[in-house]
Each structure stands twice: as C-alpha cells, then as structure tokens.
Design a protein around this motif. Structure first.
Motif, PDB file in Angstrom:
ATOM      1  N   LEU A 103      -9.660  -6.429  -1.785  1.00 48.15           N
ATOM      2  CA  LEU A 103      -9.059  -5.394  -2.636  1.00 48.15           C
ATOM      3  C   LEU A 103      -8.176  -5.974  -3.740  1.00 48.15           C
ATOM      4  CD1 LEU A 103      -8.137  -2.713   0.068  1.00 48.15           C
ATOM      5  CD2 LEU A 103     -10.203  -2.884  -1.322  1.00 48.15           C
ATOM      6  N   HIS A 104      -8.035  -7.296  -3.747  1.00 44.29           N
ATOM      7  CA  HIS A 104      -7.286  -7.994  -4.791  1.00 44.29           C
ATOM      8  C   HIS A 104      -5.833  -7.516  -4.889  1.00 44.29           C
ATOM      9  CE1 HIS A 104     -11.198  -9.533  -5.884  1.00 44.29           C
ATOM     10  NE2 HIS A 104     -11.646  -8.295  -6.053  1.00 44.29           N
ATOM     11  N   VAL A 105      -5.229  -7.280  -3.724  1.00 50.95           N
ATOM     12  CA  VAL A 105      -3.801  -6.939  -3.647  1.00 50.95           C
ATOM     13  C   VAL A 105      -3.054  -8.241  -3.360  1.00 50.95           C
ATOM     14  CG1 VAL A 105      -2.026  -5.651  -2.405  1.00 50.95           C
ATOM     15  CG2 VAL A 105      -4.273  -4.614  -2.811  1.00 50.95           C
ATOM     16  N   HIS A 106      -2.200  -8.658  -4.270  1.00 50.43           N
ATOM     17  CA  HIS A 106      -1.499  -9.939  -4.120  1.00 50.43           C
ATOM     18  C   HIS A 106       0.015  -9.770  -3.995  1.00 50.43           C
ATOM     19  CE1 HIS A 106      -5.198 -12.142  -4.843  1.00 50.43           C
ATOM     20  NE2 HIS A 106      -5.434 -11.350  -5.872  1.00 50.43           N
ATOM     21  N   ASN A 107       0.469  -8.549  -3.927  1.00 47.74           N
ATOM     22  CA  ASN A 107       1.889  -8.280  -3.762  1.00 47.74           C
ATOM     23  C   ASN A 107       2.258  -8.475  -2.291  1.00 47.74           C
ATOM     24  OD1 ASN A 107       4.301  -6.512  -3.114  1.00 47.74           O
ATOM     25  ND2 ASN A 107       4.277  -6.313  -5.342  1.00 47.74           N
ATOM     26  N   ALA A 108       3.112  -9.456  -2.006  1.00 49.28           N
ATOM     27  CA  ALA A 108       3.458  -9.785  -0.621  1.00 49.28           C
ATOM     28  C   ALA A 108       4.163  -8.629   0.077  1.00 49.28           C
ATOM     29  CB  ALA A 108       4.347 -11.028  -0.582  1.00 49.28           C
ATOM     30  N   VAL A 153      -5.655  -7.943   8.031  1.00 46.18           N
ATOM     31  CA  VAL A 153      -5.082  -7.233   6.880  1.00 46.18           C
ATOM     32  C   VAL A 153      -4.747  -8.138   5.695  1.00 46.18           C
ATOM     33  CG1 VAL A 153      -3.079  -5.907   6.098  1.00 46.18           C
ATOM     34  CG2 VAL A 153      -4.289  -5.233   8.145  1.00 46.18           C
ATOM     35  N   PRO A 154      -3.996  -9.233   5.890  1.00 44.44           N
ATOM     36  CA  PRO A 154      -3.621 -10.025   4.711  1.00 44.44           C
ATOM     37  C   PRO A 154      -4.822 -10.518   3.905  1.00 44.44           C
ATOM     38  CG  PRO A 154      -2.273 -10.645   6.595  1.00 44.44           C
ATOM     39  CD  PRO A 154      -3.357  -9.760   7.114  1.00 44.44           C
ATOM     40  N   SER A 155      -5.837 -11.077   4.606  1.00 39.99           N
ATOM     41  CA  SER A 155      -7.004 -11.579   3.871  1.00 39.99           C
ATOM     42  C   SER A 155      -7.822 -10.449   3.270  1.00 39.99           C
ATOM     43  CB  SER A 155      -7.872 -12.436   4.794  1.00 39.99           C
ATOM     44  OG  SER A 155      -8.367 -11.668   5.865  1.00 39.99           O
ATOM     45  N   PHE A 156      -7.940  -9.332   3.991  1.00 41.00           N
ATOM     46  CA  PHE A 156      -8.698  -8.190   3.472  1.00 41.00           C
ATOM     47  C   PHE A 156      -8.071  -7.653   2.187  1.00 41.00           C
ATOM     48  CE2 PHE A 156      -9.078  -3.460   3.464  1.00 41.00           C
ATOM     49  CZ  PHE A 156     -10.429  -3.378   3.121  1.00 41.00           C
ATOM     50  N   LEU A 157      -6.766  -7.506   2.191  1.00 42.19           N
ATOM     51  CA  LEU A 157      -6.096  -6.964   1.005  1.00 42.19           C
ATOM     52  C   LEU A 157      -6.196  -7.926  -0.178  1.00 42.19           C
ATOM     53  CD1 LEU A 157      -2.859  -5.358   2.527  1.00 42.19           C
ATOM     54  CD2 LEU A 157      -4.949  -4.215   1.781  1.00 42.19           C
TER      55      LEU A 157
END
Length: 425
Positions: free
Chosen positions: A270-275, A262-266
């Motif tokens: 998907l360029h999701v960088h919000n922790a 999940v962390p790497s996929f997002l």
C-alpha cells in the motif's frame, strides 16, 4: 462454555473449595497499601507489555542499516516469543516458591538489559539478543503479575483482577506500537529516543514493585528446572482449562500473524511509509481487544460462540484485504479479530484464575501463557519460512486456514459435565 448463571454458581463453589487449601495467612494489616499495590502492579504490568511491542514499527529502520530482509525480521519477532516460552517453562512458576516481588523485580531488570541492548544494537546478533531478553522478562512478568493481581485483589474480587490483568496486557501491547511509531516518525532519533525514554520509566517501575506488599506468605528455597506444563487434576476442570488454552493459542496465532504481516504489507503493497501510521495500525488490534474486554456483553464473554465467531470473521476479512490490497477491508478485519482476541483472552484468564490452586497460581497461569506464546511462535516462523518458497498471499492463506481450524476445534469441543476442583498436576 458455561452460561452466566452457572458461571456465578461455579465461581462460588470453587472459591469455597479453594478456601480449604489456601495457605493460612493473616489478612493484610493495611488494606490501603494492598489496594495501592494492586494498582502499582497493574501499571508496571502495562509498562512491561508496552516494551514488548516497541520494536515492531522499527524494523523498517534497522533492516537497511543492518542489511537484513523479511525472513530475519520474522526471526527476530519469533525470538521474542521463544524467550517468553523459555521463561514460562523455567522461571515463571518460581514466584510460587520465592515470592512475587523478587520475580517481578528480576523481570524488570531483564527488560532494562534488553532496552540497553536495543540502544547499542548495530548488527543482527545484538538485535536478537535484545529481543530474546525482552521475551524472558515478559514471560516471567505476565505469569507473576497476573498471580499477584489475583491475590492483591482479595477474596471475592477475582473478576476485577482478571479484568485488570487483561487490560494491562492488551493495553500495553497496543500502546507500545503506537508510542514507537510516534517517536520514530516525529522524534529526533527513530531507533534510540523511544528506548531512552522507556529505560527511564523502568526506574520508578522498579521502585513501585519494591513497595508492593508480598502476597506469598511462606517462601521456600528456589529450585530451577524445566517445568512440565501443569493442568487441573479433575477431568471437568482440566477440560475447561484446555478449551481456554486452545482458544488463546488460536487468538495469539492471529495476533502474531497480524503483527508480522502489517508493517511489510503497508509499506510494500500500500506504499504507506509513515511509521506512526504503521504503529497505529498494529496497535489497533490490541486496543480493540482491550475495548472488547471492557465493554462486551457478559453473554459474549461467557458464551462459547461469540469469541470464535469474531476471530474467524476477522481472519477471513483481513485475509480478503490482503488479497484485494484494500486498507479499509484490512482495517475491518483488524476490528473483528481484535474483538475475538479480547473475548478469548479475558475468558481464559478468568477460567485460569478460578481453577488455579492458590498455592500454585503462577504455575497454572504460566501454562496458560505458554499456550498463548506458542500460538505466536508457530505462525510467525512458518510465515518467514514459507515466504522464502511461495507467494506471501498463499503462505498467509495457508496459515489463516490453520488458525480457523484450531479455533473451530476448540469451539466445537464439547464441555465436560461440571467444573470441579482446583488441583493441578
């Protein structure tokens, strides 16, 4: 799987048999203290499991600082599970001999040492040591606390003990990633503040364990050795337990695959960088599993088809989300897989508590959790290795197909005639 009526009858029969072999103990003189101890152990259990998933959203901060890539992230994740497996093989069943409280306290001290290492970690070896210690503490605590909850609940309350122990386990895992994500995104120090807060909570947790009544009346000198995983002695009981162990192996393989992806996929796809968003997405799997345990119809929990169906559907849908680069599809797969994991885990805990010899309860529970964490290690390490040589999508597809095959093997395995006895070998 046995149906609901048969389950009740079997529970009653096994409870009757178990009473003949249960250590002769006087009932606790203070039922109020015993009830309080039950809830204190449940709360500390939740806290320990929460600590096990705190690092998951933080690898994105550690990686550039320490200079490691995806394979090292996978290795750090797997080291946690390796520590847990070692604890289950060597230490977890010790509480049957020396008592529950000493092992619970030792597990908390391991968690505190692990947290201190996370606070000073500035290189990969320290991070690996911290994660390994965290796994050791978690492994000892899961088997010991689950056994203690079954004993503190008392005769006739096995179902409540199983429900609360699974709630503490899954609830803690889900809350850990959510809390770490929130601290990392909105706190002053992404990789330190959450561990300072967690270290502070371990102090009252240790006090809670100290005041909890001891449930092992006759204590013996500890012997330390690598234990052989125990299984029930009678054929029908052994068959039922092995089906539960196979099911939880597949379920935890899904959670391990999911947590490492999940962390790497997002971030990368998907360029999701919000922790906080990343932590919430990982936590969603465990929170859904928790809700499923509490709200699912009894026929889903006791039946043989519902849990595997949800688990397989979840794997298929979130795999489709990976290939399509679709967050909604991935989230839908998370929901389905979470339901399957929750049903499998609760059913397995109930079966294990019911079949366990009361004198060796932690021993059989350690075998159950050993199967679970073995399921976590293998896909995580395999994903890290395959990711170095082939496309991640292909690697994930191979592992997903393997998990589906294991799930089907356990689901299609025909049950033995009737569940019997509680002796373990």
């Amino acid at each position: 799987m046995i149906d609901n009526v048969a389950s009740v009858a079997s529970d009653a029969s096994v409870a009757s048999d178990a009473s003949d072999i249960r250590p002769k103990t006087a009932p606790p003189t203070d039922r109020g203290r015993t009830r309080a101890g039950f809830w204190l152990v449940a709360a500390v259990y939740t806290l320990v499991m929460l600590g096990g998933t705190l690092p998951i959203p933080l690898y994105a901060f550690w990686a550039p600082r320490m200079g490691f890539g995806p394979f090292t992230t996978t290795l750090v994740f797997a080291v946690y599970a390796l520590g847990t497996v070692l604890a289950l093989l060597v230490f977890a069943s010790l509480s049957d001999r020396v008592g529950r409280r000493p092992l619970l306290a030792a597990a908390l001290l391991a968690a505190a040492a692990s947290t201190a290492l996370f606070l000073v970690a500035d290189d990969v070896p320290t991070l690996l040591a911290a994660r390994f210690l965290c796994g050791l503490g978690t492994g000892v605590f899961t088997a010991t606390a689950t056994a203690a909850l079954g004993e503190l609940a008392g005769t006739g309350h096995a179902r409540r003990a199983s429900t609360i122990s699974t709630v503490a386990n899954m609830g803690g895992l889900g809350l850990g990633t959510i809390a770490a994500g929130l601290f990392a995104q909105y706190g002053a120090d992404p990789t330190h503040l959450v561990f300072w807060v967690y270290l502070g909570t371990l102090v009252p947790a240790l006090l809670a364990v100290i005041v909890t009544p001891e449930t092992v009346p006759v204590r013996r000198r500890p012997t330390l050795s690598v234990r052989r995983p125990s299984v029930p002695e009678q054929r029908a009981a052994r068959s039922e337990f092995l089906r539960a162990a196979t099911g939880v192996l597949a379920a935890f393989a899904v959670s391990g695959l999911f947590s490492s992806l999940v962390p790497s996929f997002l971030r990368e796809q998907l360029h999701v960088h919000n922790a906080a968003a990343i932590g919430a997405q990982v936590g969603l799997l465990f929170i859904v599993a928790l809700i499923a345990q509490l709200t699912a119809p009894e026929r889903w929990i006791s039946g043989r088809r519902a849990a595997p169906a949800f688990l397989i559907a979840g794997v298929a849908v979130f795999e489709a989300g990976l290939w399509a680069r679709s967050l909604p599809t991935f989230a839908a797969g998370t929901l389905l897989a979470g339901i399957g994991i929750g049903l499998v885990f609760r059913r397995g805990i109930e079966v294990t508590q019911r079949l366990a010899d009361p004198r060796r309860r932690a021993d059989l529970l350690a075998t159950y959790f050993l199967s679970a964490y073995t399921g976590t290690i293998v896909p995580t390490l395999a994903l890290g290795i395959l990711d170095q040589t082939i496309n991640q999508d292909i690697a994930t597809l191979i592992l997903a197909a393997t998990v589906v095959a294991i799930t089907l093997a356990g689901a299609l395995n025909r049950p033995a005639a009737a569940t019997a006895g509680a002796k373990t070998t």
